[in-house]
Scaffold this motif. Structure first.
Motif, PDB file in Angstrom:
ATOM      1  N   GLU B 220       0.840  -1.208   0.000  1.00 30.84           N
ATOM      2  CA  GLU B 220       0.000   0.000   0.000  1.00 30.84           C
ATOM      3  C   GLU B 220       0.866   1.246   0.000  1.00 30.84           C
ATOM      4  OE1 GLU B 220      -3.483   1.969   2.691  1.00 30.84           O
ATOM      5  OE2 GLU B 220      -2.473   0.154   3.376  1.00 30.84           O
ATOM      6  N   GLU B 221       1.900   1.178   0.822  1.00 29.16           N
ATOM      7  CA  GLU B 221       2.790   2.326   0.897  1.00 29.16           C
ATOM      8  C   GLU B 221       3.512   2.521  -0.428  1.00 29.16           C
ATOM      9  OE1 GLU B 221       4.781   0.754   4.133  1.00 29.16           O
ATOM     10  OE2 GLU B 221       3.366   1.550   5.610  1.00 29.16           O
ATOM     11  N   GLN B 222       3.885   1.379  -0.990  1.00 30.45           N
ATOM     12  CA  GLN B 222       4.551   1.451  -2.295  1.00 30.45           C
ATOM     13  C   GLN B 222       3.609   2.081  -3.320  1.00 30.45           C
ATOM     14  OE1 GLN B 222       7.729   0.500  -2.343  1.00 30.45           O
ATOM     15  NE2 GLN B 222       7.740   1.539  -4.312  1.00 30.45           N
ATOM     16  N   HIS B 223       2.347   1.646  -3.214  1.00 25.99           N
ATOM     17  CA  HIS B 223       1.329   2.185  -4.121  1.00 25.99           C
ATOM     18  C   HIS B 223       1.218   3.693  -3.941  1.00 25.99           C
ATOM     19  CE1 HIS B 223      -2.361   2.482  -6.362  1.00 25.99           C
ATOM     20  NE2 HIS B 223      -2.920   3.071  -5.329  1.00 25.99           N
ATOM     21  N   LEU B 224       1.227   4.091  -2.692  1.00 26.94           N
ATOM     22  CA  LEU B 224       1.125   5.519  -2.376  1.00 26.94           C
ATOM     23  C   LEU B 224       2.289   6.282  -2.970  1.00 26.94           C
ATOM     24  CD1 LEU B 224      -1.015   6.936  -0.780  1.00 26.94           C
ATOM     25  CD2 LEU B 224       0.492   6.898   1.189  1.00 26.94           C
ATOM     26  N   MET B 225       3.445   5.684  -2.810  1.00 30.67           N
ATOM     27  CA  MET B 225       4.653   6.317  -3.359  1.00 30.67           C
ATOM     28  C   MET B 225       4.511   6.462  -4.875  1.00 30.67           C
ATOM     29  SD  MET B 225       6.966   7.109  -1.153  1.00 30.67           S
ATOM     30  CE  MET B 225       8.498   7.109  -2.058  1.00 30.67           C
ATOM     31  N   ASP B 226       4.026   5.382  -5.491  1.00 24.91           N
ATOM     32  CA  ASP B 226       3.855   5.410  -6.943  1.00 24.91           C
ATOM     33  C   ASP B 226       2.895   6.518  -7.325  1.00 24.91           C
ATOM     34  OD1 ASP B 226       5.547   3.363  -7.160  1.00 24.91           O
ATOM     35  OD2 ASP B 226       4.038   1.811  -7.552  1.00 24.91           O
ATOM     36  N   LYS B 227       1.832   6.619  -6.537  1.00 27.44           N
ATOM     37  CA  LYS B 227       0.818   7.627  -6.818  1.00 27.44           C
ATOM     38  C   LYS B 227       1.434   9.018  -6.719  1.00 27.44           C
ATOM     39  CE  LYS B 227      -3.540   9.153  -5.013  1.00 27.44           C
ATOM     40  NZ  LYS B 227      -4.391   9.063  -3.845  1.00 27.44           N
ATOM     41  N   ILE B 228       2.186   9.194  -5.676  1.00 33.17           N
ATOM     42  CA  ILE B 228       2.826  10.505  -5.492  1.00 33.17           C
ATOM     43  C   ILE B 228       3.741  10.798  -6.660  1.00 33.17           C
ATOM     44  CG2 ILE B 228       4.587  11.687  -4.146  1.00 33.17           C
ATOM     45  CD1 ILE B 228       3.236  10.582  -1.673  1.00 33.17           C
ATOM     46  N   ARG B 229       4.491   9.782  -7.046  1.00 29.31           N
ATOM     47  CA  ARG B 229       5.404   9.998  -8.178  1.00 29.31           C
ATOM     48  C   ARG B 229       4.623  10.380  -9.421  1.00 29.31           C
ATOM     49  NH1 ARG B 229       8.450   5.553  -6.361  1.00 29.31           N
ATOM     50  NH2 ARG B 229       9.972   6.364  -4.904  1.00 29.31           N
ATOM     51  N   ALA B 230       3.507   9.642  -9.649  1.00 29.85           N
ATOM     52  CA  ALA B 230       2.694   9.920 -10.840  1.00 29.85           C
ATOM     53  C   ALA B 230       2.166  11.340 -10.784  1.00 29.85           C
ATOM     54  CB  ALA B 230       1.541   8.927 -10.913  1.00 29.85           C
ATOM     55  N   GLU B 231       1.725  11.737  -9.571  1.00 27.64           N
ATOM     56  CA  GLU B 231       1.140  13.079  -9.465  1.00 27.64           C
ATOM     57  C   GLU B 231       2.216  14.137  -9.566  1.00 27.64           C
ATOM     58  OE1 GLU B 231      -1.572  13.514  -6.344  1.00 27.64           O
ATOM     59  OE2 GLU B 231      -3.076  12.324  -7.412  1.00 27.64           O
ATOM     60  N   GLU B 232       3.356  13.797  -9.057  1.00 26.20           N
ATOM     61  CA  GLU B 232       4.469  14.744  -9.204  1.00 26.20           C
ATOM     62  C   GLU B 232       4.779  14.939 -10.675  1.00 26.20           C
ATOM     63  OE1 GLU B 232       7.069  14.484  -5.100  1.00 26.20           O
ATOM     64  OE2 GLU B 232       7.503  13.112  -6.743  1.00 26.20           O
ATOM     65  N   GLN B 233       4.747  13.805 -11.362  1.00 27.84           N
ATOM     66  CA  GLN B 233       4.983  13.840 -12.819  1.00 27.84           C
ATOM     67  C   GLN B 233       3.938  14.741 -13.476  1.00 27.84           C
ATOM     68  OE1 GLN B 233       7.149  11.078 -14.089  1.00 27.84           O
ATOM     69  NE2 GLN B 233       7.341  12.280 -15.950  1.00 27.84           N
ATOM     70  N   GLU B 234       2.704  14.514 -13.068  1.00 27.15           N
ATOM     71  CA  GLU B 234       1.615  15.275 -13.660  1.00 27.15           C
ATOM     72  C   GLU B 234       1.761  16.752 -13.338  1.00 27.15           C
ATOM     73  OE1 GLU B 234      -2.073  13.483 -12.868  1.00 27.15           O
ATOM     74  OE2 GLU B 234      -3.194  14.966 -14.003  1.00 27.15           O
ATOM     75  N   GLN B 235       2.142  17.006 -12.116  1.00 26.57           N
ATOM     76  CA  GLN B 235       2.316  18.398 -11.719  1.00 26.57           C
ATOM     77  C   GLN B 235       3.398  19.047 -12.564  1.00 26.57           C
ATOM     78  OE1 GLN B 235       4.080  19.249  -7.977  1.00 26.57           O
ATOM     79  NE2 GLN B 235       2.677  20.905  -7.522  1.00 26.57           N
ATOM     80  N   GLN B 236       4.458  18.292 -12.739  1.00 22.50           N
ATOM     81  CA  GLN B 236       5.546  18.824 -13.558  1.00 22.50           C
ATOM     82  C   GLN B 236       5.056  19.120 -14.959  1.00 22.50           C
ATOM     83  OE1 GLN B 236       8.795  16.126 -13.410  1.00 22.50           O
ATOM     84  NE2 GLN B 236       9.625  16.985 -11.525  1.00 22.50           N
ATOM     85  N   THR B 237       4.278  18.174 -15.475  1.00 17.50           N
ATOM     86  CA  THR B 237       3.742  18.360 -16.834  1.00 17.50           C
ATOM     87  C   THR B 237       2.888  19.608 -16.891  1.00 17.50           C
ATOM     88  OG1 THR B 237       3.624  15.973 -16.912  1.00 17.50           O
ATOM     89  CG2 THR B 237       2.593  17.177 -18.707  1.00 17.50           C
ATOM     90  N   ALA B 238       1.977  19.717 -15.910  1.00 17.87           N
ATOM     91  CA  ALA B 238       1.072  20.865 -15.883  1.00 17.87           C
ATOM     92  C   ALA B 238       1.879  22.154 -15.736  1.00 17.87           C
ATOM     93  CB  ALA B 238       0.086  20.722 -14.736  1.00 17.87           C
ATOM     94  N   ASP B 239       2.880  22.077 -14.894  1.00 19.71           N
ATOM     95  CA  ASP B 239       3.742  23.221 -14.666  1.00 19.71           C
ATOM     96  C   ASP B 239       4.382  23.654 -15.976  1.00 19.71           C
ATOM     97  OD1 ASP B 239       4.259  24.881 -12.664  1.00 19.71           O
ATOM     98  OD2 ASP B 239       5.912  23.751 -11.777  1.00 19.71           O
ATOM     99  N   ALA B 240       4.917  22.671 -16.664  1.00 23.67           N
ATOM    100  CA  ALA B 240       5.599  22.956 -17.933  1.00 23.67           C
ATOM    101  C   ALA B 240       4.610  23.545 -18.925  1.00 23.67           C
ATOM    102  CB  ALA B 240       6.208  21.677 -18.493  1.00 23.67           C
ATOM    103  N   ALA B 241       3.410  22.935 -18.958  1.00 22.42           N
ATOM    104  CA  ALA B 241       2.381  23.406 -19.890  1.00 22.42           C
ATOM    105  C   ALA B 241       2.003  24.849 -19.568  1.00 22.42           C
ATOM    106  CB  ALA B 241       1.155  22.515 -19.823  1.00 22.42           C
ATOM    107  N   LEU B 242       1.881  25.107 -18.279  1.00 20.09           N
ATOM    108  CA  LEU B 242       1.501  26.458 -17.848  1.00 20.09           C
ATOM    109  C   LEU B 242       2.577  27.444 -18.265  1.00 20.09           C
ATOM    110  CD1 LEU B 242      -0.362  28.345 -16.297  1.00 20.09           C
ATOM    111  CD2 LEU B 242       0.910  27.810 -14.252  1.00 20.09           C
ATOM    112  N   GLU B 243       3.791  27.044 -17.997  1.00 25.40           N
ATOM    113  CA  GLU B 243       4.907  27.922 -18.343  1.00 25.40           C
ATOM    114  C   GLU B 243       4.879  28.210 -19.840  1.00 25.40           C
ATOM    115  OE1 GLU B 243       9.679  27.943 -17.750  1.00 25.40           O
ATOM    116  OE2 GLU B 243       8.506  26.494 -16.635  1.00 25.40           O
TER     117      GLU B 243
END
Lengths: 126, 676
Positions: B220-243
């Motif tokens: 579960e924790e691993q899953h959570l970590m994966d989720k965070i990584r995915a969302e971090e990725q998404e945030q980065q993407t959104a950030d880049a798109a915004l920029e």
């Protein structure tokens, strides 16, 4: 009386057609009155004695002369007499035809007369 | 650990059921068991080990045989193999501060030629210690324990490790080999490790390592970590798109500014080129049209006028003539009418006159009439109507009116024409359409471009807004994930802490193990040396004893400090050295294990035997099982040992039946079981 109908010669008709355009006067009779007056005002005898009235433009004397028909007729008679002719109907009619042809010629010849201002100006500014 | 009782049934030479009470008393730790060679002393020792350790026991009689063969051969030859043999060993062990009483029953029998069945049944009384206070003998209340029975091998290892047992149960015949440096080293090593608790430390370290390895993040924790990584990725993407979008918007904005400036420039150029005037052209043209219309109107008035009597104005003089003529004609007509009337009247008058006057008057009247007739006759008669004169008067009036009107209209027409000329001149001043057209078109294009850019900028701003919202959403979600993660992280940190501290603990344990080892070794050195010197006849031979901490090799040194090769020692001396090694180990371990000593005095001279009897056996342990021949512990030595002996037995072998039986007492005091 032979003055019942007045028929124009073809050259006269052509000239009048142009004058209708340039002066803006749309009626044949008005232009013809001016032409007659112009020619009668010239004391000299018209050189042309015979005019072939062969065009399709034809009007009655009443239409031609308008309200002052009697005066025009009197003036024509007077002209006949002045030219040494008996003011018979025939002579009057002939005189009318000849003078009409000459007057139309005068109208077209005077550059001024080709515009309405010039035409009116010819009498009004006297 | 104290052995309480051993019961043998059909085991080896022991026929039937033979039982030995091995309980010792305070200050009487020795149980002396006598037996001639071949009577079964070693078998007894084997029985104890076999009962405890089963297949792992290092029995002397087993040699290279398989366990099953050994067991089969251990059944008494005269007994029924299908009934089999049995060893019952009872002992007490202090576990967690309480003395537990154990009874282990190991039995086996054959069924058929090849199969052999072995059973281990364990009984325990965990409350024995609390009831057996102050040394009184209490009957144990044993209960069968299925768990213990099934897992006896593991349990006994925790009570008495095999390595330790092999040291405490030793065969005198083999003891000499312990004096060999190589053998001694391994014994010392295993003893120190198992007996003295160093192995426990090591076990602890291994356990810690296992614990460490168990500390892993759950799925579960691993899953959570994966989720965070995915969302971090998404945030980065959104950030880049915004920029990107913001950049685009900024670019669009600058483009827009540029376009607006260009438009301004164009408008300035347009103005300069007469653009405004050009715009005025429309107005001028309108005015022109107006004035033209007015002119046309005036003209149409003139035309109307032209249709009137105006042409007659050309003939002023003729009209005057006409008027005169008309006057004349009227007069003539009037005269003509008057003449007839006058003739009648003249006649009427003449008739009334006297004749004398008649002629004179008649003449006068005729003259008058001739005169009148003359005026009535006309040279020219146009036959004009009598209305001509009034008509001419009316015409004069109309002509003067029309003329005035014509003058007025001509004036107006001239003015209008002038104005029109003026306007036409102005129109000529307006730049040529084509010249302005280009710049105007450019301006219009630019206007459109500006509008387009404005729209794009707008849409860019919209997309920026949208991306901002999206980023906010992703960030919030990430935040939530992080918070969740923090909770997990606490656990992860706990795991980390466990790992860290277990690492630390392992290091500490390592150091502790080393220190413990050194301490044990130094204590062992002292204990061994003391034991050796206590037992040795030649007091000055060995003055120092060293054990290497790495290799556990034993080094002896003489008075000069020179090392002594163990090979130079005599067999007896080596036996003593081995005994002192074991004794030393037991001393260091705390004397809590029974010592079973088989054939202890084999090669020793009388002085050494006395030393052992006096100084070793009574102090070797809390329980010492002494298996001896009548030559080793003889009557003299028995006397010296007597005060420490709790119980004596003699193993008697019947040569005819080849069976051994146990008799209480020793050869010289048979029957006196409890020698006080």
């Amino acid at each position: 009386m032979s003055l019942e109908n007045i028929r124009l010669a073809t050259p006269s008709k052509d000239r009048l057609s142009r004058l209708k355009r340039t002066t803006g006067i749309t009626h044949w009779n008005v232009l013809c009155r001016w032409a007659l007056a112009l020619s009668l005002a010239d004391a000299s005898t018209p050189l042309v004695r015979e005019v072939v009235t062969d065009s399709n433009v034809e009007m009655s004397w009443k239409t031609f002369a308008g309200p002052h028909g009697d005066l025009y007729l009197a003036l024509l008679k007077q002209r006949c007499v002045a030219d040494g002719l008996e003011p018979t109907d025939e002579n009057v009619s002939n005189t009318l035809t000849i003078h009409l042809a000459r007057g139309i010629g005068y109208l077209g010849a005077h550059r001024k007369m080709t515009a309405i201002e010039g035409l009116i100006g010819a009498v009004a500014t006297v | 650990m104290l052995l309480r009782k051993i019961t043998l049934e059909e085991f080896g030479a022991y026929r039937g059921t033979q039982s030995l009470d091995l309980t010792t008393k305070k200050n009487k730790p020795i149980v002396l068991i006598g037996g001639l060679n071949g009577c079964g002393k070693t078998t007894l020792l084997d029985a104890i080990q076999l009962a405890l350790f089963g297949p792992r026991a290092r029995c002397s009689g087993r040699g290279g045989k398989s366990y099953e063969t050994y067991l089969r051969e251990s059944i008494n030859r005269q007994a029924d193999p299908t009934r089999g043999a049995q060893i019952v060993l009872e002992f007490t062990v202090t576990v967690d501060g309480t003395e537990h009483y154990y009874k282990v029953v190991r039995s086996w029998h054959t069924s058929g030629k090849t199969t052999l069945k072995e059973f281990v049944n364990a009984f325990v009384d965990e409350e024995y210690g609390s009831r057996a206070k102050s040394g009184r003998r209490v009957e144990p209340e044993l209960k069968y324990s299925r768990v213990l029975s099934q897992e006896w091998a593991d349990h006994i290892e925790s009570l008495l490790p095999l390595e330790v047992a092999s040291l405490s149960f030793f065969d005198g015949e083999k003891i000499e080999s312990l004096a060999d440096p190589e053998r001694a080293a391994s014994v010392i090593e295993s003893a120190i490790h198992s007996l003295l608790g160093v192995s426990t430390v090591q076990q602890l370290r291994t356990d810690l390592l296992a614990l460490q390895r168990r500390q892993k993040l759950s799925d579960e924790e691993q899953h959570l970590m994966d989720k965070i990584r995915a969302e971090e990725q998404e945030q980065q993407t959104a950030d880049a798109a915004l920029e990107n979008a913001e950049q685009q918007a900024a670019q669009r904005n600058s483009e827009l500014g540029k376009a607006r400036r260009a438009l301004e420039t164009l408008e300035a150029a347009y103005k300069q080129e007469g653009g405004n005037l050009f715009e005025r052209r429309v107005e001028i043209e309108r005015e022109h049209a107006e004035i033209s219309a007015r002119l046309a109107e005036i003209r149409s008035s003139l035309i109307q006028l032209a249709a009137g009597p105006l042409p007659l104005l050309l003939m002023g003089s003729h009209l005057k003539e006409l008027r005169t003529q008309a006057g004349r004609e009227r007069t003539a007509a009037e005269s003509h009418q008057v003449l007839g009337v006058l003739e009648e009247r003249d006649q009427w008058l003449l008739d009334m006159l006297p004749a004398e006057a008649k002629t004179a008057v008649m003449g006068k009247l005729e003259v008058d009439r001739a005169k009148r007739a003359k005026s009535a006759g006309l040279k020219v008669n146009l036959g004009l109507s009598p209305d001509t004169i009034p008509q001419l008067s009316a015409l004069d009036e109309a002509l003067s009116r029309d003329q005035a009107r014509a003058v007025e209209l001509l004036q107006q027409a001239a003015e209008a024409a002038d104005e029109r000329v003026q306007l036409e001149r102005q129109l000529a001043g307006v730049p040529a359409k084509s010249k302005v057209e280009a710049i105007q078109k450019e301006r219009e294009d630019q206007l459109q471009e500006v509008a387009r850019l404005e729209r794009e900028y707008e849409s860019n701003l919209n997309s920026v807004d949208e991306l901002k919202r999206r980023l906010a959403y992703v960030s919030a979600s990430l935040q939530r994930a992080h918070e969740e993660f923090v909770r997990t992280k606490v656990k992860a940190e706990e795991v980390e802490r466990i790992i860290k501290y277990s690492e630390k603990a392992r290091k500490t344990l390592d150091q502790f193990g080393d220190a413990l080892l050194k301490r044990h070794i130094s204590r062992l050195e002292v204990a061994m040396l003391t034991s050796f010197q206590t037992l040795m006849r030649k007091q000055g031979l060995v003055t120092d004893l060293r054990i290497d901490t790495d290799k556990f090799t034993l080094t002896l040194a003489d008075t000069d400090g020179d090392p002594i090769d163990p090979g130079r020692l005599s067999a007896g001396e080596r036996q003593l050295l081995a005994v002192s090694l074991l004794w030393g180990l037991m001393k260091v371990a705390g004397n809590h294990l029974p010592s079973v000593i088989d054939t202890p005095l084999g090669r020793l001279d009388s002085r050494h035997r006395e030393h052992l009897v006096d100084r070793y056996f009574p102090y070797a342990s809390d329980q010492v099982l002494l298996l001896s021949t009548d030559e080793e512990i003889d009557e003299y030595l028995l006397g010296r040992l007597k005060k420490s002996v709790a119980n004596t037995y003699t193993l008697v072998h019947d040569d005819t039946t080849f069976t051994t039986s146990v008799i209480e007492g020793y050869w010289w005091n048979v029957g006196a079981s409890n020698v006080a």
